[in-house]
Scaffold this motif. Sequence first.
Motif, short mmCIF file in Angstrom:
data_model
loop_
_atom_site.label_atom_id
_atom_site.label_comp_id
_atom_site.label_asym_id
_atom_site.label_seq_id
_atom_site.Cartn_x
_atom_site.Cartn_y
_atom_site.Cartn_z
N ASP A 1 -9.90 -35.58 15.16
CA ASP A 1 -9.50 -34.33 15.82
C ASP A 1 -8.50 -33.53 15.00
OD1 ASP A 1 -11.11 -34.96 17.96
OD2 ASP A 1 -9.51 -35.92 19.10
N VAL A 2 -8.15 -33.99 13.81
CA VAL A 2 -7.11 -33.33 13.02
C VAL A 2 -7.64 -33.06 11.62
CG1 VAL A 2 -4.73 -33.47 12.20
CG2 VAL A 2 -5.36 -34.63 14.32
N ALA A 3 -7.36 -31.86 11.13
CA ALA A 3 -7.63 -31.50 9.73
C ALA A 3 -6.30 -31.12 9.09
CB ALA A 3 -8.62 -30.33 9.66
N ILE A 4 -6.02 -31.66 7.91
CA ILE A 4 -4.71 -31.50 7.30
C ILE A 4 -4.82 -30.83 5.93
CG2 ILE A 4 -3.67 -33.44 8.51
CD1 ILE A 4 -4.12 -35.14 6.00
N ASP A 5 -3.66 -30.41 5.44
CA ASP A 5 -3.57 -29.85 4.09
C ASP A 5 -2.19 -30.18 3.54
OD1 ASP A 5 -4.35 -28.64 1.81
OD2 ASP A 5 -4.23 -26.57 2.56
N GLU A 6 -2.08 -30.17 2.20
CA GLU A 6 -0.83 -30.51 1.52
C GLU A 6 -0.18 -29.27 0.93
OE1 GLU A 6 -1.90 -34.98 -0.21
OE2 GLU A 6 -2.13 -33.20 -1.48
N ASN A 7 1.12 -29.40 0.66
CA ASN A 7 1.80 -28.36 -0.10
C ASN A 7 1.76 -28.71 -1.59
OD1 ASN A 7 3.71 -30.39 -0.45
ND2 ASN A 7 5.19 -29.51 0.97
N ALA A 8 2.48 -27.95 -2.40
CA ALA A 8 2.42 -28.17 -3.84
C ALA A 8 3.02 -29.50 -4.26
CB ALA A 8 3.16 -27.02 -4.55
N ASP A 9 3.88 -30.08 -3.41
CA ASP A 9 4.49 -31.37 -3.72
C ASP A 9 3.70 -32.56 -3.21
OD1 ASP A 9 6.64 -30.08 -4.96
OD2 ASP A 9 7.69 -29.84 -3.05
N GLY A 10 2.51 -32.30 -2.65
CA GLY A 10 1.69 -33.39 -2.16
C GLY A 10 2.09 -33.90 -0.79
N GLN A 11 2.91 -33.14 -0.05
CA GLN A 11 3.32 -33.52 1.28
C GLN A 11 2.48 -32.79 2.32
OE1 GLN A 11 7.45 -32.40 1.11
NE2 GLN A 11 8.10 -34.41 0.39
N VAL A 12 2.10 -33.49 3.37
CA VAL A 12 1.31 -32.87 4.44
C VAL A 12 2.22 -31.94 5.24
CG1 VAL A 12 -0.04 -33.28 6.52
CG2 VAL A 12 -0.26 -34.83 4.57
N ASP A 13 1.91 -30.65 5.23
CA ASP A 13 2.71 -29.68 5.97
C ASP A 13 1.85 -28.75 6.82
OD1 ASP A 13 1.49 -28.15 4.03
OD2 ASP A 13 3.29 -27.04 3.47
N THR A 14 0.56 -29.05 6.90
CA THR A 14 -0.36 -28.22 7.69
C THR A 14 -1.30 -29.13 8.47
OG1 THR A 14 -0.30 -26.44 6.05
CG2 THR A 14 -2.18 -26.48 7.57
N ALA A 15 -1.50 -28.81 9.74
CA ALA A 15 -2.41 -29.60 10.58
C ALA A 15 -3.07 -28.67 11.60
CB ALA A 15 -1.66 -30.72 11.30
N PHE A 16 -4.37 -28.81 11.73
CA PHE A 16 -5.12 -28.10 12.76
C PHE A 16 -5.73 -29.15 13.68
CE2 PHE A 16 -4.47 -24.73 9.85
CZ PHE A 16 -4.61 -23.55 10.55
N ILE A 17 -5.33 -29.10 14.95
CA ILE A 17 -5.69 -30.13 15.92
C ILE A 17 -6.65 -29.54 16.94
CG2 ILE A 17 -4.80 -31.83 17.55
CD1 ILE A 17 -2.06 -31.48 16.21
N SER A 18 -7.78 -30.20 17.13
CA SER A 18 -8.74 -29.79 18.16
C SER A 18 -8.41 -30.54 19.45
CB SER A 18 -10.17 -30.10 17.72
OG SER A 18 -10.50 -29.37 16.55
#
Length: 564
Positions: A158-175
């Motif tokens: 239920d979650v799709a994520i993305d990273e920032n330039a430092d490789g840290q997860v800072d984005t999440a789209f939750i259904s």
Amino acid sequence: MTQAATDILQRNKSLCAKRDIWFPMWQSLADIYYPNRGGFTFPILAGQETQQEIYDTTPMLARRGLATAIDGLLKPSTNRWFWMKAKEDQINEDDEAKAWFDAVGDRMWSAIYDPLARFIQHSGAVDNDLSALGLGYLWIGENKNRDGLNFRSIHIGDVAIDENADGQVDTAFISRKWTARQAFQRFGEKAGPKVMEALRQDNKKADELFEFVQGIYPRADRDHRAKDNKNMPFVNCIVALKDEHIVEESGFQEFPLAVPRWECAPGEIYPRSPGMMALPDARTLQAMGHTLLVGGQRAVDPPTWVADDAMLSAVRTHPGGLSIVDPESVRLTGGKPIGQLDMGANIPIGREMQADYRGMVGNAFFKDVFNLPQDQNMTATEVMERKEEFIRTIGPTMGQLENDYIGVIVRRVFGILLRASVDVRGNPIEGGPIPPPPDILAGRDAQFEFMSPIQQARKQIEAHALAASFQLIGPVIELQPETADNIDGDEIVRDLPEMFNTPHKWIKSVEKRDATRSARQKALAGQAALAQGQQVADVVKTVADAHHATAKGSAMKAEAMPSA
């Protein structure tokens, strides 16, 4: 539909496309390691049996064993596994700062392990996701009444994520899916026209499910001076999928999701789990389990052969069954018109092969590392060597999880409790979750350290090295006592709490220590003065007694002399 809603749905679609290519792999892993957590390529119906193709539970037990080890190594509930300190070392020597750090840690610990927060249950689910699938999602927020914490595990499909330039997860789209009634309870009439239409139909569609997309990502443009929800560092925007409009827009001060990931290959956002390495062996185990089950059944209840036209009745193989045979067939078959087939099954070899594959699956989940052989006769040095071997094997992975998992948890919890401790003007609230800090910490940054069993093992190795050093130094000090001046005993004693995970309040403050030493020195000086005075008095008494004795002797001699 607004442009903002369009952008969110388009971003969600793009991130989901990158995530969905992992669904077949996750489904294969879930089928063998975690059947109840599947549902990636096909939905799991309520009450549906999910283990029909499982013939050997070794993979599931290995997954559960690793999940339990992760919990025990990173966040054991039996003792506090995080400590707070300032970034400047000189501030950490201040006793008021230490006392405040200990108090804050105790308050955070109580809030995390409040039964209503349900941290143990949901973090345990995340540990199992991490072990089987390679990642998990733990939501860290406040409860509905905003008087406590709320933890929740989210299905990774239920979650799709993305990273920032430092490789840290800072984005999440939750259904998320809510019924019309639940959506109205949460958003009111903002839930959307279709939700309201469903509720107006005499509650016939009140339980109809509606999907919403929640986007959480860094806010690109904001006013840092503003304190409202729409100027927080992270955007929180919820869009109704059917109506394609925004139903809620707010923000977060910290990223509210802890996203532990096991092992990411270069260029990949989604990780790979220990179960992926052992997937061929785990599949072989299921095939072997089925084969051995069938072979064992054939060995216990072998197939039956019958001569043609030998039976006058049905072959009754149940206990006490009576079968009627043709006498002529008995004669022609040498007295055996019916018999059992010899299958030539070699069950022991199959069991040996099964044990080998079970061992390989278990080792992929670090069972051999967690169950190091123990010998009651081992010396302290051998015990430390075993601990060093354990740290070398599992330490790098656990170190990464400390930052991405429990590090996110404690920083988010601290932020929530800190904001609950001040009013809108930033003034401390009496009786708030976190007490006001001492003046020395004003404007200072703090950080967290983790005292997991792995870190404790590292500290114990340091303490063992210290003890070994003193064993070498001892003979030198006996030969040259002045060499002991190189050792700062106060610093060693004050560092011991960090080595053995004990509260700093058990060690006296520097002021109390100095006061105790001063009082002791004064007491010793007074005792020395009394002793010296007593010695002087004794000398005076001795001289007086001698003089008196001399005078008395002279008088006696004078009396003894004859008068002239």
